[in-house]
Design a protein around this motif. Structure first.
Motif, PDB file in Angstrom:
ATOM      1  N   HIS A  70     -19.063 -13.847 -15.384  1.00  0.00           N
ATOM      2  CA  HIS A  70     -18.000 -14.297 -16.279  1.00  0.00           C
ATOM      3  C   HIS A  70     -17.684 -15.773 -16.070  1.00  0.00           C
ATOM      4  O   HIS A  70     -17.978 -16.601 -16.929  1.00  0.00           O
ATOM      5  N   PHE A  71     -17.112 -16.137 -14.943  1.00  0.00           N
ATOM      6  CA  PHE A  71     -16.739 -17.531 -14.722  1.00  0.00           C
ATOM      7  C   PHE A  71     -17.957 -18.454 -14.753  1.00  0.00           C
ATOM      8  O   PHE A  71     -17.984 -19.452 -15.475  1.00  0.00           O
ATOM      9  N   SER A  78     -21.310 -22.551 -10.307  1.00  0.00           N
ATOM     10  CA  SER A  78     -21.590 -21.470  -9.367  1.00  0.00           C
ATOM     11  C   SER A  78     -20.571 -21.510  -8.231  1.00  0.00           C
ATOM     12  O   SER A  78     -20.081 -22.572  -7.858  1.00  0.00           O
ATOM     13  N   VAL A  79     -20.239 -20.341  -7.707  1.00  0.00           N
ATOM     14  CA  VAL A  79     -19.239 -20.225  -6.659  1.00  0.00           C
ATOM     15  C   VAL A  79     -19.893 -19.610  -5.433  1.00  0.00           C
ATOM     16  O   VAL A  79     -20.431 -18.499  -5.491  1.00  0.00           O
ATOM     17  N   ASN A  80     -19.845 -20.333  -4.327  1.00  0.00           N
ATOM     18  CA  ASN A  80     -20.390 -19.858  -3.061  1.00  0.00           C
ATOM     19  C   ASN A  80     -19.232 -19.320  -2.219  1.00  0.00           C
ATOM     20  O   ASN A  80     -18.387 -20.086  -1.760  1.00  0.00           O
ATOM     21  N   PHE A  81     -19.190 -18.001  -2.046  1.00  0.00           N
ATOM     22  CA  PHE A  81     -18.089 -17.366  -1.322  1.00  0.00           C
ATOM     23  C   PHE A  81     -18.435 -17.189   0.154  1.00  0.00           C
ATOM     24  O   PHE A  81     -19.536 -16.766   0.502  1.00  0.00           O
ATOM     25  N   THR A  82     -17.471 -17.474   1.003  1.00  0.00           N
ATOM     26  CA  THR A  82     -17.485 -17.047   2.402  1.00  0.00           C
ATOM     27  C   THR A  82     -16.320 -16.087   2.563  1.00  0.00           C
ATOM     28  O   THR A  82     -15.163 -16.466   2.341  1.00  0.00           O
ATOM     29  N   VAL A  83     -16.605 -14.838   2.930  1.00  0.00           N
ATOM     30  CA  VAL A  83     -15.594 -13.785   2.937  1.00  0.00           C
ATOM     31  C   VAL A  83     -15.459 -13.244   4.363  1.00  0.00           C
ATOM     32  O   VAL A  83     -16.436 -12.797   4.966  1.00  0.00           O
ATOM     33  N   PHE A 344     -11.788 -22.913 -11.387  1.00  0.00           N
ATOM     34  CA  PHE A 344     -11.929 -21.592 -10.772  1.00  0.00           C
ATOM     35  C   PHE A 344     -10.559 -20.935 -10.582  1.00  0.00           C
ATOM     36  O   PHE A 344     -10.359 -19.761 -10.921  1.00  0.00           O
ATOM     37  N   ILE A 345      -9.605 -21.694 -10.039  1.00  0.00           N
ATOM     38  CA  ILE A 345      -8.272 -21.145  -9.801  1.00  0.00           C
ATOM     39  C   ILE A 345      -7.622 -20.713 -11.115  1.00  0.00           C
ATOM     40  O   ILE A 345      -7.017 -19.641 -11.216  1.00  0.00           O
ATOM     41  N   SER A 346      -7.754 -21.558 -12.141  1.00  0.00           N
ATOM     42  CA  SER A 346      -7.163 -21.268 -13.433  1.00  0.00           C
ATOM     43  C   SER A 346      -7.706 -19.970 -14.010  1.00  0.00           C
ATOM     44  O   SER A 346      -6.973 -19.213 -14.671  1.00  0.00           O
ATOM     45  N   TRP A 347      -8.970 -19.688 -13.755  1.00  0.00           N
ATOM     46  CA  TRP A 347      -9.569 -18.427 -14.216  1.00  0.00           C
ATOM     47  C   TRP A 347      -9.136 -17.261 -13.340  1.00  0.00           C
ATOM     48  O   TRP A 347      -8.692 -16.219 -13.834  1.00  0.00           O
ATOM     49  N   ALA A 348      -9.224 -17.430 -12.014  1.00  0.00           N
ATOM     50  CA  ALA A 348      -8.977 -16.317 -11.098  1.00  0.00           C
ATOM     51  C   ALA A 348      -7.521 -15.869 -11.101  1.00  0.00           C
ATOM     52  O   ALA A 348      -7.235 -14.702 -10.804  1.00  0.00           O
TER      53      ALA A 348
END
Length: 466
Positions: A70-71, A78-83, A344-348
């Motif tokens: 989606h985003f 692209s979003v690289n997540f560290t969780v 990203f923040i605006s979408w999430a």
């Protein structure tokens, strides 16, 4: 004002298109030359990527699942997540942001850290982005959330992903069978009386579950709200420690006595998860804790679905006593990709993201507790009818600036908004947990806590902070 911001504002005045289309259009405008930098930078990954460091809570795992399709598909970012688990992610974020390493553009912070980080200049203000992105609709974010995620300068430094307050949850069928009625706004004494009356009415069922596990975010999350409404406080407005004062002692003795006499088995080790499981499994009749628990209680397959009532956090001297907490997004000041980070923040944190979760994953998994529109959404209300109104009312009534009966030196309801509090609260909590276990008295525990609090208060008085 930068040219991208002017273009975004002209676009918002021209008429509102569907939210995701607006997000993409505004994002492309902001990304062209940027309010705060664009391109590669320390985070790496090229200009069309960001690095996000976040806690591994279920809502964030859902976000990770939905982002690429989606985003990224809509924006090309692209979003690289560290969780990481909560304790680990807090440590890593603290190291990253305090050093301003710039490796991560966005991180999950709570309303405890964000005002402190803003004061230190570690997170970027968001007001310019908010003004440019009218489709985000900051006015829709619940007021206490915006307030708690703002800095001393009044600017917003974080946007909530989901929020919570606290309320009392109870088995309606158990109280009805016992001929008892739960008040809509109970006092703590009324709750204690009901806990005594239903304790043992079913085999293996205790009257109430209250956290007893050590930790500033475990036992002292609910207990500090009890202290507030009993008239106590950690510190006066001029930083005089009050841990051994009458209000603090009375509240703690009440809490410890209640959980020892009518509480769950293994209370000194019980935290949020243990109490949740106890209520679901029929081991307790009541539970005072986070509003976010209701989604699990009312989920499909829950044996107590439809059997739980929800009322305001119990009080004594105050009109309300629910806490306020949010997992929120902030941008590291050192980030070279602030524009893409805002996209990203605006979408999430958007209402449309909530709708996406509801449609693809189910409405019980919506990261709620942050927007007024959530509680007007018929699809969400169909799933959350039992607890939606008590949740939003608890959040709206929370006042982190004035949670008790006296002025405070720092904001916070279930915590004191200073960097020293996690250590102070955790150390005192260890002794309170020992009192629940019967290894020391409450007075002994709080006498030791007073000494620790006095050291903290003295440092603030010496700095002239108060």
């Amino acid at each position: 004002m930068s040219e991208p911001v002017r273009r975004a504002r002209r676009s918002s005045r021209a008429g509102r298109r569907p939210r995701l289309a607006v997000a993409a259009a505004t994002a492309l405008a902001l990304g062209a030359s940027g309010c705060a930098g664009w391109g590669g930078g320390p985070g790496g990954g090229g200009p069309d990527s960001i690095n996000v460091l976040m806690v591994n809570n279920p809502q964030m795992v859902d976000l990770q699942q939905l982002t690429a399709a989606h985003f990224t598909a809509e924006t090309g970012i692209s979003v690289n997540f560290t969780v990481l688990p909560e304790n680990d992610v807090r440590d890593k974020i603290s190291q990253e942001f305090s050093s301003q390493a710039g490796q991560y553009d966005v991180a999950t912070l709570s309303n405890f850290e964000i005002p402190i980080y803003a004061r230190s200049g570690w997170v970027a203000p968001l007001d310019e982005y908010i003004a440019a992105d009218s489709a985000f609709d900051q006015a829709d974010v619940l007021g206490p959330m915006t307030q708690s995620l703002s800095g001393d300068d009044g600017q917003v430094y974080g946007e909530p992903f989901y929020g919570e307050s606290s309320f009392l949850m109870y088995r309606t069928d158990v109280l009805e069978a016992a001929g008892l009625t739960m008040p809509e706004n109970p006092t703590w004494q009324e709750v204690a009386d009901i806990a005594a009356a239903v304790d043992g009415v079913q085999p293996g069922m205790a009257g109430i579950c209250l956290r007893g596990q050590p930790g500033w975010g475990q036992v002292f999350a609910p207990l500090t709200t009890v202290v507030n409404t009993f008239g106590g406080t950690w510190f006066t407005e001029d930083w005089e420690a009050q841990v051994d004062d009458a209000g603090f002692v009375e509240a703690t003795e009440f809490y410890v006595d209640l959980v020892r006499e009518h509480g769950e088995t293994g209370a000194p080790q019980a935290g949020f998860t243990e109490c949740l499981n106890n209520l679901i499994q029929g081991n307790v009749a009541m539970w005072y804790d986070a509003t976010s628990a209701a989604g699990s209680l009312e989920a499909e397959g829950s044996p107590v679905k439809g059997k739980i009532g929800y009322v305001a956090a119990p009080v004594v001297e105050t009109r309300s006593s629910g806490w306020l907490y949010a997992w929120a997004w902030s941008i590291q000041q050192a980030s070279q990709k602030k524009d893409n980070a805002w996209r990203f923040i605006s979408w999430a944190s958007s209402r449309e993201y909530e709708e996406l979760v509801g449609e693809e994953l189910g409405w019980s998994r919506v990261p709620a507790g942050k927007r007024a529109s959530t509680y007007e959404n018929p699809d969400y209300l169909a799933e959350a009818a039992a607890f939606a109104e008590p949740t939003v009312e608890a959040i709206r009534s929370a006042d982190p600036e004035n949670p008790g009966v006296q002025p405070r030196p720092a904001p916070g309801i279930q915590f004191v908004g200073i960097p020293e509090f996690p250590d102070l609260g955790t150390r005192v909590s260890q002794d309170v947990s020992s009192a629940i276990a019967g290894r020391m008295t409450v007075q002994e525990a709080l006498d030791r806590g007073q000494q620790l609090a006095e050291d903290v208060g003295e440092r603030y008085r010496e700095r002239g902070t108060g």
